[in-house]
Scaffold this active site. Structure first.
Site, PDB file in Angstrom:
ATOM      1  N   GLU A  37       0.780  -1.302   0.048  1.00  0.00           N
ATOM      2  CA  GLU A  37      -0.034   0.095  -0.187  1.00  0.00           C
ATOM      3  C   GLU A  37       0.909   1.414   0.053  1.00  0.00           C
ATOM      4  O   GLU A  37       1.586   1.581   0.766  1.00  0.00           O
ATOM      5  CB  GLU A  37      -1.060  -0.051   1.077  1.00  0.00           C
ATOM      6  CG  GLU A  37      -1.659   1.335   1.387  1.00  0.00           C
ATOM      7  CD  GLU A  37      -2.462   1.675   0.200  1.00  0.00           C
ATOM      8  OE1 GLU A  37      -2.317   2.884  -0.313  1.00  0.00           O
ATOM      9  OE2 GLU A  37      -3.337   0.863  -0.297  1.00  0.00           O
TER      10      GLU A  37
ATOM     11  N   LEU B  44      -3.805   2.403   4.506  1.00  0.00           N
ATOM     12  CA  LEU B  44      -4.709   1.024   4.701  1.00  0.00           C
ATOM     13  C   LEU B  44      -5.961   1.091   4.334  1.00  0.00           C
ATOM     14  O   LEU B  44      -6.697   2.119   5.195  1.00  0.00           O
ATOM     15  CB  LEU B  44      -4.419   0.173   5.822  1.00  0.00           C
ATOM     16  CG  LEU B  44      -2.879  -0.555   5.688  1.00  0.00           C
ATOM     17  CD1 LEU B  44      -2.701  -1.097   7.310  1.00  0.00           C
ATOM     18  CD2 LEU B  44      -2.556  -1.458   4.758  1.00  0.00           C
ATOM     19  N   GLY B  45      -6.915   0.741   3.822  1.00  0.00           N
ATOM     20  CA  GLY B  45      -8.187   0.808   3.475  1.00  0.00           C
ATOM     21  C   GLY B  45      -8.480   1.336   2.250  1.00  0.00           C
ATOM     22  O   GLY B  45      -9.712   1.388   1.661  1.00  0.00           O
TER      23      GLY B  45
ATOM     24  N   CYS C  99     -11.706   4.019  -0.450  1.00  0.00           N
ATOM     25  CA  CYS C  99     -13.013   3.919   0.040  1.00  0.00           C
ATOM     26  C   CYS C  99     -13.150   4.335   1.414  1.00  0.00           C
ATOM     27  O   CYS C  99     -13.999   5.176   2.155  1.00  0.00           O
ATOM     28  CB  CYS C  99     -13.825   2.574  -0.100  1.00  0.00           C
ATOM     29  SG  CYS C  99     -15.337   2.441   0.670  1.00  0.00           S
TER      30      CYS C  99
ATOM     31  N   GLY D 226     -23.790  11.734 -11.016  1.00  0.00           N
ATOM     32  CA  GLY D 226     -23.578  10.381 -10.547  1.00  0.00           C
ATOM     33  C   GLY D 226     -23.720  10.321  -9.037  1.00  0.00           C
ATOM     34  O   GLY D 226     -24.077  11.370  -8.401  1.00  0.00           O
TER      35      GLY D 226
ATOM     36  N   ILE E  37     -17.082  13.918 -12.659  1.00  0.00           N
ATOM     37  CA  ILE E  37     -17.385  13.103 -14.038  1.00  0.00           C
ATOM     38  C   ILE E  37     -17.000  12.011 -14.405  1.00  0.00           C
ATOM     39  O   ILE E  37     -16.801  11.650 -15.551  1.00  0.00           O
ATOM     40  CB  ILE E  37     -16.988  14.305 -15.012  1.00  0.00           C
ATOM     41  CG1 ILE E  37     -15.338  14.340 -15.074  1.00  0.00           C
ATOM     42  CG2 ILE E  37     -17.546  15.641 -15.111  1.00  0.00           C
ATOM     43  CD1 ILE E  37     -14.750  15.284 -16.106  1.00  0.00           C
TER      44      ILE E  37
ATOM     45  N   ALA F 151     -17.535  -0.569  -3.991  1.00  0.00           N
ATOM     46  CA  ALA F 151     -16.576  -1.017  -2.928  1.00  0.00           C
ATOM     47  C   ALA F 151     -17.053  -2.529  -2.850  1.00  0.00           C
ATOM     48  O   ALA F 151     -16.158  -3.519  -2.631  1.00  0.00           O
ATOM     49  CB  ALA F 151     -16.730  -0.314  -1.774  1.00  0.00           C
TER      50      ALA F 151
ATOM     51  N   HIS G  58     -44.195  -5.806  11.051  1.00  0.00           N
ATOM     52  CA  HIS G  58     -44.920  -4.419  11.230  1.00  0.00           C
ATOM     53  C   HIS G  58     -44.922  -3.755  12.621  1.00  0.00           C
ATOM     54  O   HIS G  58     -44.784  -4.386  13.692  1.00  0.00           O
ATOM     55  CB  HIS G  58     -46.636  -4.686  11.178  1.00  0.00           C
ATOM     56  CG  HIS G  58     -47.407  -3.482  11.045  1.00  0.00           C
ATOM     57  ND1 HIS G  58     -47.455  -2.584  10.286  1.00  0.00           N
ATOM     58  CD2 HIS G  58     -48.234  -3.157  12.405  1.00  0.00           C
ATOM     59  CE1 HIS G  58     -48.214  -1.632  10.892  1.00  0.00           C
ATOM     60  NE2 HIS G  58     -48.610  -1.842  11.871  1.00  0.00           N
TER      61      HIS G  58
END
Length: 470
Positions: free
Chosen positions: A35, A39-40, A43, A182, A270, A318, A449
């Site tokens: 990496e 880390l991660g 996202c 988006g 975009i 993700a 319910h």
């Protein structure tokens, strides 16, 4: 030749990479992960998680402003953008540390630095500590993607932002232009509008969130417009001129008329560009517009080299990356002799999509238009939030759920939602599609319910003329 140092090396530790590493380790393989930043991945550190923390703050601010509707009193309410950002970064930091713990727990060796392939199953990691050469029997590329710049106005972090700048803004905008509608663009438009910023959204296609069902797009545009967001569809940003105090945007509207408007800041939303340059893969993989071509289990054209997540064809989500990571890890384990594992390719028709604006949007499977285009005879059901007791009690009576069935077989083809908490509800239909459910099974399912989930039942019933509460 010496034995490989690892069974598997994963390049990139986002939700595809770190999940692939954990699954490979669970299967008894010796795993390393490389990496270059956090880390991660994007996202966890700069995307999915911190944006949801910001949106949660905006949601609470919205509720506090409308406290009187719930029989409460709240005075002198204001949004502290710096404090919102700090909370968001604290959430990301907590989860980043959590991924580090998971790597240790699963005995995955972490190599921090810039990784470049020197062969199909070998790479060099460069950091401030120097160079480190790693080898493996298999390598999984999980290098992700980054924001795409406007060609005539690249992001500068001051006046023109990508999502990363928008999450740690140097100042609160006064008038914000969001280019692209988006999920990323609409979420930031919703967040900044909720904390009091004047927001304009420009979308070149004929409707916002254009990958969603047309009815959902129309409802969301109406809801956002009611909230005060100016939405321009079928429009394009022709030019941006950055000044000391703002940005002059030249916009062509849907009628072809061009005008110039002043904004304090611009968010470019975009699309994305895959991180596939300068990692040593040029002669090892086939590419499609910069994305790495793979088979259903993540194999590239070169034996021992795999790819998953946002550096491969979409959808760029993700949860899609995580499932690809599991599939690739299991396929590698099987190639290395583990006959107890049975990898399953990801069925892209069963991948849910979620947009966390207000109101939320969620979907899985085919839209009505797509189903018709594929030759299905369809039955369509709808149920509005206003017909649901829990939605009314929550003060969230705007929205609807739509289901699309094959009229001949009863197969659930798709489900589409807009309204409060639909990003949680959609998983019910996703499970249904995975189990290849039919309308009869959904009709016979007992829904508790009072819950929002009852609308899912009613939407199914409506497709067959049996809705009870509307």
């Amino acid at each position: 030749m010496a034995d490989p140092q690892y069974d598997v090396i994963v390049l990139g530790s986002g939700p595809g990479g770190y999940v692939a590493a954990i699954r490979a380790a669970q299967l008894g393989l010796k795993v390393g992960i490389v990496e270059r930043e956090n880390l991660g991945g994007i996202c966890l550190n700069w995307g999915c998680i911190p944006t949801k923390a910001m949106l949660r703050s905006a949601e609470i601010f919205h509720y506090m402003q409308h406290a009187g509707e719930f029989g409460l009193a709240a005075k002198e309410i204001e949004a502290d953008l710096a404090a919102i950002v700090k909370r968001s970064r604290d959430v990301a930091g907590q989860l980043n540390r959590g991924v580090g713990h998971l790597m240790k727990k699963n005995k995955v060796t972490v190599h921090m630095g810039e990784g470049v392939l020197t062969g199909p199953t070998a790479l060099t990691v460069t950091s401030d500590k120097g160079e480190e050469k790693l080898t493996a029997k298999h390598v999984i590329l999980a290098t992700g993607a980054r924001a795409r710049d406007l060609p005539f106005a690249p992001a500068d972090g001051k006046r023109i932002w990508t999502y990363r700048h928008a999450m740690t803004p140097p100042e609160k905008p006064s008038r914000l232009l969001v280019v692209g509608s988006g999920a990323i663009g609409i979420e930031f438009a919703s967040f900044y509008n909720d904390i009091g910023v004047e927001v304009t959204v420009v979308e070149m296609l004929e409707r916002i969130v254009p990958v969603e069902d047309a009815e959902v797009s129309a409802f969301l545009e109406k809801a956002l417009t009611k909230q005060g967001i100016k939405v321009m569809t079928g429009a394009g940003v022709e030019d941006l001129k950055v000044g000391a105090k703002g940005v002059a945007a030249t916009i062509k509207d849907s009628s072809g008329n061009t005008s110039t408007a002043e904004f304090s800041h611009v968010i470019s939303a975009i699309g994305i560009r895959p991180n596939t340059e300068n990692i040593g893969i040029d002669d090892l993989v086939e590419m499609d517009r910069g994305f790495i071509r793979i088979d259903p289990l993540g194999r590239t054209k070169t034996r021992g080299l795999w790819a998953i997540g946002d550096c491969t064809p979409g959808p760029w989500l993700a949860h899609k990356a995580s499932h690809e990571g599991v599939a690739a890890a299991e396929a590698i384990a099987r190639e290395l002799g583990n006959n107890e594992v049975h990898p399953h390719a990801l069925d892209r028709s069963r991948i849910p999509a979620c947009t966390y604006c207000r109101p939320q949007v969620a979907s899985v499977g085919l839209t009505e238009a797509q189903a018709l285009a594929e030759g299905h005879e369809v039955k369509v059901g709808r149920f509005p939030f206003i017909g649901n007791g829990k939605a009314i009690a929550l003060g969230e009576a705007e929205g609807f759920i739509k289901t699309v069935f094959d009229a001949k077989t009863g197969e659930l083809l798709g489900a589409h939602m807009v309204g409060a908490e639909v990003t949680e509800l959609i998983q019910g239909y996703t499970v249904g599609k995975t189990l290849e459910t039919t309308e009869e099974e959904l009709m016979q399912t007992v829904f508790p319910h009072p819950t929002l989930s009852e609308m899912m039942h009613e939407s199914v019933l409506d497709a067959y003329g049996r809705a009870i509460h509307f």
